[in-house]
Design an enzyme around this catalytic site. Structure first.
Site, mmCIF file in Angstrom:
data_model
loop_
_atom_site.group_PDB
_atom_site.id
_atom_site.type_symbol
_atom_site.label_atom_id
_atom_site.label_comp_id
_atom_site.label_asym_id
_atom_site.label_seq_id
_atom_site.Cartn_x
_atom_site.Cartn_y
_atom_site.Cartn_z
ATOM 1 N N CYS A 13 0.867 -1.175 0.000
ATOM 2 C CA CYS A 13 0.000 0.000 0.000
ATOM 3 C C CYS A 13 0.907 1.230 0.000
ATOM 4 O O CYS A 13 2.122 1.126 0.159
ATOM 5 C CB CYS A 13 -0.886 0.003 1.249
ATOM 6 S SG CYS A 13 0.101 0.095 2.756
ATOM 7 N N HIS A 41 5.541 -6.542 8.099
ATOM 8 C CA HIS A 41 5.313 -7.918 8.554
ATOM 9 C C HIS A 41 5.561 -8.886 7.417
ATOM 10 O O HIS A 41 4.647 -9.557 6.923
ATOM 11 C CB HIS A 41 3.894 -8.072 9.105
ATOM 12 C CG HIS A 41 3.692 -7.339 10.383
ATOM 13 N ND1 HIS A 41 2.511 -6.750 10.732
ATOM 14 C CD2 HIS A 41 4.547 -7.080 11.391
ATOM 15 C CE1 HIS A 41 2.647 -6.162 11.914
ATOM 16 N NE2 HIS A 41 3.871 -6.344 12.317
ATOM 17 N N HIS A 75 3.273 1.906 10.837
ATOM 18 C CA HIS A 75 2.230 1.688 11.860
ATOM 19 C C HIS A 75 2.026 2.859 12.812
ATOM 20 O O HIS A 75 1.000 2.952 13.475
ATOM 21 C CB HIS A 75 2.603 0.493 12.736
ATOM 22 C CG HIS A 75 2.552 -0.813 12.028
ATOM 23 N ND1 HIS A 75 1.537 -1.159 11.176
ATOM 24 C CD2 HIS A 75 3.383 -1.888 12.068
ATOM 25 C CE1 HIS A 75 1.756 -2.388 10.719
ATOM 26 N NE2 HIS A 75 2.865 -2.839 11.238
ATOM 27 N N CYS A 97 2.679 6.243 8.553
ATOM 28 C CA CYS A 97 1.784 6.518 7.417
ATOM 29 C C CYS A 97 0.917 7.745 7.727
ATOM 30 O O CYS A 97 0.354 7.848 8.822
ATOM 31 C CB CYS A 97 0.894 5.301 7.189
ATOM 32 S SG CYS A 97 -0.339 5.590 5.938
ATOM 33 N N GLU A 130 0.160 -0.586 15.542
ATOM 34 C CA GLU A 130 -0.704 0.562 15.233
ATOM 35 C C GLU A 130 -1.669 0.834 16.392
ATOM 36 O O GLU A 130 -1.892 1.986 16.783
ATOM 37 C CB GLU A 130 -1.506 0.307 13.953
ATOM 38 C CG GLU A 130 -2.390 1.507 13.594
ATOM 39 C CD GLU A 130 -3.412 1.203 12.510
ATOM 40 O OE1 GLU A 130 -3.060 0.531 11.524
ATOM 41 O OE2 GLU A 130 -4.562 1.667 12.658
ATOM 42 N N THR A 166 -6.786 0.646 11.192
ATOM 43 C CA THR A 166 -6.989 0.904 9.753
ATOM 44 C C THR A 166 -7.153 -0.357 8.901
ATOM 45 O O THR A 166 -7.730 -0.292 7.822
ATOM 46 C CB THR A 166 -5.797 1.700 9.179
ATOM 47 O OG1 THR A 166 -4.591 0.983 9.440
ATOM 48 C CG2 THR A 166 -5.704 3.090 9.759
ATOM 49 N N SER A 225 1.329 -10.799 9.365
ATOM 50 C CA SER A 225 0.604 -9.669 8.778
ATOM 51 C C SER A 225 -0.901 -9.768 9.051
ATOM 52 O O SER A 225 -1.571 -10.689 8.576
ATOM 53 C CB SER A 225 0.861 -9.632 7.270
ATOM 54 O OG SER A 225 -0.075 -8.807 6.645
ATOM 55 N N SER A 226 -1.434 -8.796 9.816
ATOM 56 C CA SER A 226 -2.883 -8.795 10.121
ATOM 57 C C SER A 226 -3.674 -8.648 8.838
ATOM 58 O O SER A 226 -4.664 -9.332 8.593
ATOM 59 C CB SER A 226 -3.265 -7.600 10.993
ATOM 60 O OG SER A 226 -2.490 -7.540 12.116
#
Ligand code: SF4
Length: 297
Positions: A13, A41, A75, A97, A130, A166, A225-226
């Protein structure tokens, strides 16, 4: 002939692209560069950057560090991290970010405006970097809810402000929001702020479509990675023949058969080179099965 296609909309992203670019730029300067927590991640990408000189440290090591340069990843961080940096003469390269920073400021502002009995609730993963940064904006008063089963811990006689990490799924957020609303007592107010990043949620319809049009799907993402977990579930629902791999070498070549179409996609923390690597492995393992590239789509 079999076919293989990499999803053009998968991969980093905007926030992660920006953080990796910053790290690469700063590493060129030659002086040691630390990163507080894993920059992304994705173990293989961390390994690549480590080879370029990036030193990953945890919070305990950060507290001991003095007169150094430290990169903050996408994060975001709680205010306490900035305080420590100030005290220890640490130069921060802040790659938080902008979407996360805006959310942090929003939570901070709302938290200040409200009275002590208002509950600031964050729909997110406890302990996720985050979320730690978001909770920090409220002096650690915010309550983190991971799923609908935890809603009993809220007090519905008092005001509630709901925010989201997010990268959480939109349907989960809506479900929690509706449930809280239904439990609120007349004396209290409920406000719900949909703060889910569209860089993630907008990928859902695309991924559903992508997964459906292939016979099998290889989804590449880091185990931690969530966002990878959320997006893989989307793939799996649309196409049960979806396989999660955290390293291109994990591709099960026995699944690759003649006359099938194979899709390769990933999370917002998956670099393009890893998806390309998967494609290469598939094609080189069974070269006679493949047309040359995805132009057939
Ligand atoms: S998912 Fe959205 S908020 Fe998170 S780093 Fe990427 S762009 Fe930023």
């Amino acid at each position: 002939m079999a076919k293989v296609e990499i999803d053009k909309k998968s991969g980093y992203c905007f926030g992660v692209t920006r953080a990796i670019k910053k790290a690469e730029e700063e590493l060129k300067k030659g002086t040691p560069l630390y990163c507080l927590g894993y920059i992304v991640h994705n173990a293989l990408e961390v390994e690549r950057l480590t080879k370029l000189g990036l030193i990953t440290i945890d919070m305990e090591q950060f507290k001991q560090l003095k007169n150094a340069r430290v990169l903050l990843r996408a994060h975001g961080e709680p205010p306490s991290t900035y305080e420590i940096a100030k005290q220890n003469n640490i130069e921060l390269i802040d790659a938080s970010c902008p979407v996360v920073l805006t959310l942090q400021n929003r939570i901070k502002k709302k938290d200040k405006e409200t009275n002590d009995s208002t509950q600031t609730v964050i729909y997110g993963k406890k302990g996720h970097a985050e979320v730690v940064g978001l909770v920090g904006q409220t002096n650690d008063r915010a309550i983190v809810i991971e799923d609908i089963d935890e809603l009993d811990k809220l007090d519905y006689t008092k005001d509630i402000h709901l925010f989201s990490q997010t990268t959480k799924p939109l349907d989960g957020f809506r479900e929690i929001s509706t449930e809280i609303e239904s439990r609120m007592q007349k004396s209290a107010q409920f406000k719900s702020y949909d703060t889910i990043c569209r860089q993630v949620s907008n990928r859902v319809p695309n991924l559903q479509e992508f997964a459906k049009k292939h016979d099998i799907v290889f989804f590449v993402a880091g185990k931690k990675s969530s966002n990878g977990k959320v997006l893989f579930e989307v793939c799996k629902k649309s196409n049960p023949n979806s396989y999660f791999i955290s390293n291109p070498k994990e591709v099960d070549i026995s699944l690759v058969k003649e006359n099938i179409s194979i899709g390769i996609c990933g999370a917002t923390s998956t670099p393009k080179w890893q998806m390309e690597e998967v494609e290469k492995i598939i094609k080189s393992s069974k070269p006679n099965l493949y047309l040359d590239n995805s132009e057939t789509f």
